[in-house]
Design a protein around this motif. Sequence first.
Motif, PDB file in Angstrom:
ATOM      1  N   GLU A   1       5.449   2.709 -10.532  1.00 18.42           N
ATOM      2  CA  GLU A   1       4.865   2.648  -9.330  1.00 18.42           C
ATOM      3  C   GLU A   1       3.609   1.985  -9.246  1.00 18.42           C
ATOM      4  OE1 GLU A   1       6.470   3.566  -6.136  1.00 18.42           O
ATOM      5  OE2 GLU A   1       8.279   3.453  -7.750  1.00 18.42           O
ATOM      6  N   LEU A   2       2.969   1.844 -10.394  1.00 18.34           N
ATOM      7  CA  LEU A   2       1.698   1.292 -10.359  1.00 18.34           C
ATOM      8  C   LEU A   2       1.695  -0.182 -10.771  1.00 18.34           C
ATOM      9  CD1 LEU A   2      -0.545   4.027 -12.118  1.00 18.34           C
ATOM     10  CD2 LEU A   2      -0.885   3.308  -9.761  1.00 18.34           C
ATOM     11  N   THR A   3       2.793  -0.721 -11.144  1.00 15.75           N
ATOM     12  CA  THR A   3       2.917  -2.161 -11.583  1.00 15.75           C
ATOM     13  C   THR A   3       3.713  -2.907 -10.710  1.00 15.75           C
ATOM     14  OG1 THR A   3       5.192  -1.580 -12.480  1.00 15.75           O
ATOM     15  CG2 THR A   3       3.244  -1.507 -14.058  1.00 15.75           C
TER      16      THR A   3
ATOM     17  N   GLY B   1      -5.402  14.982   2.791  1.00 12.07           N
ATOM     18  CA  GLY B   1      -6.212  13.820   2.024  1.00 12.07           C
ATOM     19  C   GLY B   1      -4.994  12.942   1.692  1.00 12.07           C
ATOM     20  N   LYS B   2      -5.681  11.740   1.494  1.00 12.32           N
ATOM     21  CA  LYS B   2      -4.803  10.629   1.072  1.00 12.32           C
ATOM     22  C   LYS B   2      -5.583   9.589   0.064  1.00 12.32           C
ATOM     23  CE  LYS B   2      -1.893   9.889   5.167  1.00 12.32           C
ATOM     24  NZ  LYS B   2      -1.376   8.926   6.264  1.00 12.32           N
ATOM     25  N   LYS B   3      -4.907   9.286  -0.836  1.00 11.31           N
ATOM     26  CA  LYS B   3      -5.549   8.506  -2.010  1.00 11.31           C
ATOM     27  C   LYS B   3      -4.631   6.915  -1.629  1.00 11.31           C
ATOM     28  CE  LYS B   3      -5.993  11.436  -5.970  1.00 11.31           C
ATOM     29  NZ  LYS B   3      -5.536  11.857  -7.183  1.00 11.31           N
ATOM     30  N   HIS B   4      -5.247   6.058  -1.520  1.00  6.85           N
ATOM     31  CA  HIS B   4      -4.846   4.565  -1.126  1.00  6.85           C
ATOM     32  C   HIS B   4      -4.666   3.708  -2.174  1.00  6.85           C
ATOM     33  CE1 HIS B   4      -6.385   4.835   3.662  1.00  6.85           C
ATOM     34  NE2 HIS B   4      -6.615   6.270   2.629  1.00  6.85           N
ATOM     35  N   VAL B   5      -3.428   3.619  -2.578  1.00 11.48           N
ATOM     36  CA  VAL B   5      -3.151   2.690  -4.028  1.00 11.48           C
ATOM     37  C   VAL B   5      -2.458   1.633  -3.585  1.00 11.48           C
ATOM     38  CG1 VAL B   5      -1.874   2.841  -5.908  1.00 11.48           C
ATOM     39  CG2 VAL B   5      -2.683   5.027  -5.025  1.00 11.48           C
ATOM     40  N   LYS B   6      -3.379   0.570  -3.806  1.00  7.21           N
ATOM     41  CA  LYS B   6      -2.735  -0.958  -3.223  1.00  7.21           C
ATOM     42  C   LYS B   6      -2.239  -1.450  -4.675  1.00  7.21           C
ATOM     43  CE  LYS B   6      -6.296  -1.317   0.147  1.00  7.21           C
ATOM     44  NZ  LYS B   6      -7.766  -1.113  -0.047  1.00  7.21           N
ATOM     45  N   LEU B   7      -1.066  -2.303  -4.346  1.00  5.57           N
ATOM     46  CA  LEU B   7      -0.548  -3.039  -5.398  1.00  5.57           C
ATOM     47  C   LEU B   7      -1.539  -4.263  -5.754  1.00  5.57           C
ATOM     48  CD1 LEU B   7       3.426  -3.201  -4.470  1.00  5.57           C
ATOM     49  CD2 LEU B   7       2.083  -1.875  -5.947  1.00  5.57           C
ATOM     50  N   GLY B   8      -1.706  -4.550  -6.842  1.00  8.24           N
ATOM     51  CA  GLY B   8      -2.572  -5.951  -7.247  1.00  8.24           C
ATOM     52  C   GLY B   8      -3.288  -5.591  -8.630  1.00  8.24           C
ATOM     53  N   SER B   9      -4.553  -5.499  -8.566  1.00 13.04           N
ATOM     54  CA  SER B   9      -5.152  -5.626  -9.824  1.00 13.04           C
ATOM     55  C   SER B   9      -5.263  -4.314 -10.290  1.00 13.04           C
ATOM     56  CB  SER B   9      -6.733  -5.889  -9.681  1.00 13.04           C
ATOM     57  OG  SER B   9      -7.715  -5.838 -10.502  1.00 13.04           O
TER      58      SER B   9
ATOM     59  N   LEU C   1       0.832  -1.434   0.142  1.00 15.46           N
ATOM     60  CA  LEU C   1       0.081   0.075  -0.054  1.00 15.46           C
ATOM     61  C   LEU C   1       1.005   1.342  -0.077  1.00 15.46           C
ATOM     62  CD1 LEU C   1      -2.765   1.359   0.450  1.00 15.46           C
ATOM     63  CD2 LEU C   1      -2.295   1.388   2.794  1.00 15.46           C
ATOM     64  N   THR C   2       0.590   2.168  -0.910  1.00 14.12           N
ATOM     65  CA  THR C   2       1.119   3.252  -0.922  1.00 14.12           C
ATOM     66  C   THR C   2       0.145   4.593  -0.779  1.00 14.12           C
ATOM     67  OG1 THR C   2       1.411   3.618  -3.292  1.00 14.12           O
ATOM     68  CG2 THR C   2       3.232   2.842  -2.092  1.00 14.12           C
TER      69      THR C   2
END
Length: 194
Positions: free
Chosen positions: A192-194, A114-122, A94-95
């Motif tokens: 970073e998204l992969t 504010g934060k956007k929660h970006v999880k690795l995965g799908s 999680l970033t």
Amino acid sequence: MTASVKDDHTGITFRETMAGGFALGATDPEAGAKGTGELAMHATIHIHDIDAFIADPHHQAKLTGSIDFAPLGIGMKAEHGVFGLFSPSGDPALTYMVYELGFAHAGQRWYLAGKKHVKLGSPLRLWGETTTLYTTLHQGADASGPVKGAGVLSLGVIDLLKLLGTLEATDSDSLLESASAKAKFFGFFSQELT
């Protein structure tokens, strides 16, 4: 007389607008998003040096802008803030994408965090995760102040297209430097998204 020395660091700047349901008195963003109020954050991200930004583990930059929230005011200027792109959360899967703006209204200081929660995965989840900002409004100069409101802001497809149109290189001497800085930014974002 000393000659001025040019800053040889090429940076990036872009503008982003996010808006969504927001309520005073709420402390949980999802609960606040169900209220009848709306808050809009008009942010300008200032990355001074793209190479240093990528090398920084927190990938932090300066954030300025304005806030529209009818109960407090429209066009409230935010002269200081923090932007973090894919900042560590402590969980390797999680970033966070961090947006924080300090502003004042009627003699009172406020801080929107504010934060956007970006999880690795799908990859199917990435659109929602990179465009949804869970936000709290703090009384005072930073996020340590009491929470006085909360909500969820989002970036729509049209707003994303507008954002891409505002992306500019700063302190570049040539089209090549400008293109290189933009390519580094997009390359970092994609990686970073992969």
